[in-house]
Design a protein around this motif. Structure first.
Motif: not given
Length: 281
Positions: A187-197, A234-247
């Protein structure tokens, strides 16, 4: 709350003043958070992580990648006399961040051969015991965790253990990658990692040129807007969304992160002062 950052602070030339010797400070003038990936290859000393904390604003935070022997990429016997020593050293390394409230999460990125098996489920349970109540984010690279029969159970396990689900965007290449699963388990956090395609580059993980091609990809406007909508969901599911670009391979991560920030109409306060260019007046 949406927090956007990049993997590492050394590979983003568009962020630095000319010939900058203060890349971390320059980075912290642009983004409020960074993923520390060097800890995957070697556990840093507490004095090193303490300096990182000292060189960044109080609002700046870190996602720290777990050491490679903690995620089954290597065997701990190659590095330490005991598994206990390995975990102790890692705990010592993150202490300066954790004690000052600067640690967002520890990222456990598992290899493609870490499949959905009873042995590996037990390993995840062991991790929670060893790491106590620290915030742990789990990223799988094996599709067997997200089949028609396993997805619900996988998410239930992560929630049971208090793990943060890592949602990923990556090339879909057989069992060595996972689909986009827009579900939170914490509930506190979800992490998103964007690696490219970049499917061709992704398949060269073990080749000499992997660093130059593996994440060579630039997200276009349609894809950025797609992820902006996913983040709002996803904001509706966790208080904080961490987004990391890895490209990072082509230097696209910083520009894409700025683009996403604009798409979400986000501005950050408490960033580090921007470093002066030699010819700035």
């Amino acid at each position: 709350m949406i927090t956007i950052g990049l993997t590492g602070w050394s590979d983003h030339d568009t962020l630095y003043a000319s010939a900058s010797k203060h890349k971390l400070e320059d980075y912290a003038g642009n983004f409020p958070m960074v993923e520390v990936d060097t800890s995957f290859y070697a556990i840093p000393s507490p004095s090193t992580t303490e300096r990182w904390v000292e060189r960044t604003p109080e609002e700046f935070s870190f996602v720290v990648k777990a050491f490679q022997a903690m995620t089954k990429h290597k065997e701990w016997q190659q590095y330490y006399d005991s598994e206990t020593e390995m975990y102790r050293r890692f705990m010592d390394a993150i202490a300066p961040m954790s004690e000052q409230g600067r640690l967002k999460a520890i990222l456990f990125q598992f290899p493609p051969y870490f499949g959905c098996t009873r042995e590996n489920v037990n390993y995840l349970r062991m991790l929670r015991e060893k790491m106590g109540d620290l915030p742990l984010s789990i990223e799988f690279r094996n599709k067997t965790w997200y089949t028609e029969n396993t997805t619900t159970k996988t998410l239930e396990l992560l929630r049971e253990l208090g793990f943060i689900h890592t949602v990923v965007d990556e090339p879909q290449v057989g069992n060595g990658s996972v689909p986009i699963v827009l579900k939170a388990t914490n509930d506190a956090m979800t992490l998103i990692r964007l690696h490219g395609r970049n499917s061709a580059g992704w398949m060269k993980a073990n080749s000499p040129e992997w660093r130059e091609v593996r994440t060579l990809y630039r997200y276009n406007e349609e894809e950025i807007n797609y992820w902006a909508e996913n983040i709002r969901y996803l904001q509706k599911q966790s208080k904080e969304i961490i987004v990391i670009f890895n490209n990072n391979s082509g230097g696209d991560a910083a520009d894409n992160a700025k683009h996403l920030q604009q798409a979400l109409n986000i501005s950050y306060e408490g960033l580090a002062p921007m470093q002066m260019n030699l010819f700035d007046i």
